[in-house]
Design an enzyme around this catalytic site. Structure first.
Site, PDB file in Angstrom:
ATOM      1  N   GLU A 262       0.846  -1.193   0.000  1.00 26.87           N
ATOM      2  CA  GLU A 262       0.000   0.000   0.000  1.00 26.87           C
ATOM      3  C   GLU A 262       0.885   1.247   0.000  1.00 26.87           C
ATOM      4  O   GLU A 262       1.892   1.309   0.687  1.00 26.87           O
ATOM      5  CB  GLU A 262      -0.885  -0.013   1.244  1.00 26.87           C
ATOM      6  N   LYS A 322     -10.060   0.304  -2.583  1.00 25.89           N
ATOM      7  CA  LYS A 322     -10.318  -0.139  -1.205  1.00 25.89           C
ATOM      8  C   LYS A 322     -11.796   0.016  -0.865  1.00 25.89           C
ATOM      9  O   LYS A 322     -12.367   1.104  -0.973  1.00 25.89           O
ATOM     10  CB  LYS A 322      -9.459   0.674  -0.238  1.00 25.89           C
ATOM     11  N   CYS A 378      -4.553  -2.981   3.707  1.00 25.46           N
ATOM     12  CA  CYS A 378      -4.352  -2.584   5.092  1.00 25.46           C
ATOM     13  C   CYS A 378      -5.387  -3.182   6.045  1.00 25.46           C
ATOM     14  O   CYS A 378      -5.501  -4.388   6.155  1.00 25.46           O
ATOM     15  CB  CYS A 378      -4.301  -1.056   5.195  1.00 25.46           C
TER      16      CYS A 378
END
Length: 519
Positions: A262, A322, A378
């Site tokens: 990321e 995301k 994440c």
């Protein structure tokens, strides 16, 4: 008077030991045993307060990393919100044991299951970090995740804890008539629950592909990890080229897929020409598909946290946005309301948008089976539905890209790696877990983490991982056990309420009859 609060505080403190960087998995059932003893037979609102005490004793230290660069207020606010779910669990369980004052192991486990499920969904999509299962990758309990996901692991630990609490209560009350047999049978059942996990197979066979995960590092830890323009991207380019030199020299196998973490591109890799050219040149030199984590300056007035697939001769061929941006970090929900309490909310100048597509990239190596990489960015690795969706979409390997630079030298990165290990066991999938700064690792489907890197160092993880397509029972049943457990608890609570009303009515009638007799 002080015994219950003391037990609750100790329970929360002991529970900390079950998670990285202590990693003492047995602390979880011990902590919940103490919590069950503290709550059993307490008044409902006392149970709320006891649960809150235990929650604060647990979440304040384990979430300390959340305030490392932004101050104590966000950290303590997050810890308090999470502790409130312990408080609700305490209220519910205390209310359900208020009459008989006897430990109810199944009820305790159901309450715990429901509270973790609620915490994973609310508020603003929830925060499932530090579920009981996420500290159990090395325990027999942890292997149960392949049967019913993290909810089953949490239920099993809470049930074992309830049985141990029942045994302790039997010993303490043996003069009061409580059957001493409970002190013998209950612990045996608790041990059996844990040992049952040893019977769960975690196969690691299957065709393999070669992976290269690149941990490029950043100029400095903290919120301004990317203050030096393009330095993070350049670090990942250099680390990748160095790794490819080992391939050219015959010291390492050629990768079938390269993964950057990321935020590996600290500037928009599609709109910035020099950033894009660096990435394309790296892909061309590797002759291998590359997954890049980056931020896109889109849509208008917003930002997208993305994974981008680049392929040799084709450029950018796929994108994943995301799906679960982090509230109060990547976007501010109800901004005008929260601005009343703190103008710091405007430090997040542009909100991140949420994607609506499951992350799955497919590449076709020349010398390996097709790689179908299920993606999580994440904190998404902690959300059951996001990971389940990727596997059900056909993923034969999971890719977790993360940037831990904003949490410094704390337990956040080891805690996240522990979650990836549980995900590998849950779905029977290898996991390529890659961070900008560490910890990064290659994880086999049995949850074993290989080549774990150190924090804030430039490193690579490389090797063959199995590409498995068989589905675990946890994959097939999904969230069903969790919802069934919640429904059973709701029925128990309704039944308890109805019985309580009936007993109140009977007592009132008897009192009226006594009054009539006296008159």
């Amino acid at each position: 008077m002080l015994v219950r609060p003391l037990l609750a505080l100790v329970a929360g403190g002991v529970l900390c030991l079950a998670f990285p960087t202590f990693d003492i998995w047995v602390a979880a059932p011990v902590a919940l045993t103490l919590l069950a003893l503290a709550l059993t037979g307490a008044r409902a609102w006392a149970g709320f307060g006891l649960g809150l005490l235990a929650g604060l004793a647990f979440f304040v230290p384990t979430l300390q990393w959340s305030g490392i660069y932004v101050g104590s207020l966000p950290w303590l606010a997050l810890a308090t919100v999470e502790a409130l779910f312990f408080a609700l669990a305490g209220l519910a369980y205390a209310w359900l044991t208020r009459r008989r004052g006897t430990v109810r192991p199944v009820v305790f486990a159901l309450v715990w299951l429901a509270s973790e499920g609620l915490r994973a969904r609310a508020p603003y999509g929830g925060f499932p970090w530090l579920k009981l299962a996420f500290g159990q990758a090395d325990s027999p309990f942890g292997r149960l995740v392949a049967l019913g996901g993290p909810p089953l692991v949490g239920f099993a630990i809470a049930l074992a804890a309830g049985l141990l609490a029942l045994a302790v209560q039997a010993l303490v009350r043996r003069r009061g008539g409580m059957p001493l047999a409970r002190a013998v049978v209950a612990p045996l059942l608790a041990v059996g629950l844990g040992a049952a996990g040893l019977l769960v197979p975690l196969p690691t066979d299957g065709p393999t592909a070669q992976f290269l995960g690149v941990q490029g590092n950043v100029p400095r830890p903290g919120l301004d990890f990317n203050a030096e323009r393009r330095m993070v991207l350049d670090n990942h380019v250099r680390a990748t080229i160095d790794a490819l030199q080992d391939v050219a020299a015959g010291r390492a196998p050629r990768p079938d897929l390269i993964v950057w973490p990321e935020n590996a591109s600290d500037i928009d890799p599609l709109r910035n020409a020099d950033a894009k050219s660096e990435i394309l040149a790296t892909v061309q030199a590797a002759q291998t598909p590359l997954i890049v984590g980056g931020l896109l300056e889109e849509p208008a007035d917003h930002v997208s946290n993305v994974s981008l697939l680049f392929e040799p001769g084709k450029g950018n061929t796929a994108r994943y946005v995301k799906r679960h941006p982090v509230p109060f970090a990547e976007y501010i929900p109800n901004r005008s309301f929260w601005r009343i309490f703190s103008k710091e909310v405007d430090l997040v100048r542009r909100d991140f948008v949420a994607g609506d597509q499951v992350g799955l990239f497919t590449v076709h190596p020349a010398a390996a089976p097709a790689i179908k990489a299920g993606l999580a960015i994440c904190f998404e690795v902690a959300y059951d539905d996001i990971m389940l969706d990727a596997v059900r979409a056909g993923a034969n390997v999971l890719v977790v890209q993360t940037n831990n630079a904003t949490f410094g030298f704390t337990a956040e990165s080891p805690q996240q790696l522990a979650i990836s290990r549980i995900r590998a066991m849950e779905f029977g999938r290898s996991v390529v877990h890659v961070s900008t700064v560490g910890q990064s690792a290659l994880i086999t489907p049995d949850g074993t983490a290989h080549q774990v890197t150190s924090l804030f160092t430039q490193a690579v993880v490389r090797g063959a991982l199995p590409l498995r397509t068989e589905t675990t029972l946890a994959t097939r049943v999904g969230e069903v056990p969790e919802w069934v457990g919640a429904a059973v608890l709701a029925l128990i609570m309704v039944g308890s309420f109805v019985r309580g009303r009936g007993q109140t009515a009977v007592r009132a009638q008897m009192k009226d009859e006594d009054d009539e007799d006296e008159s």
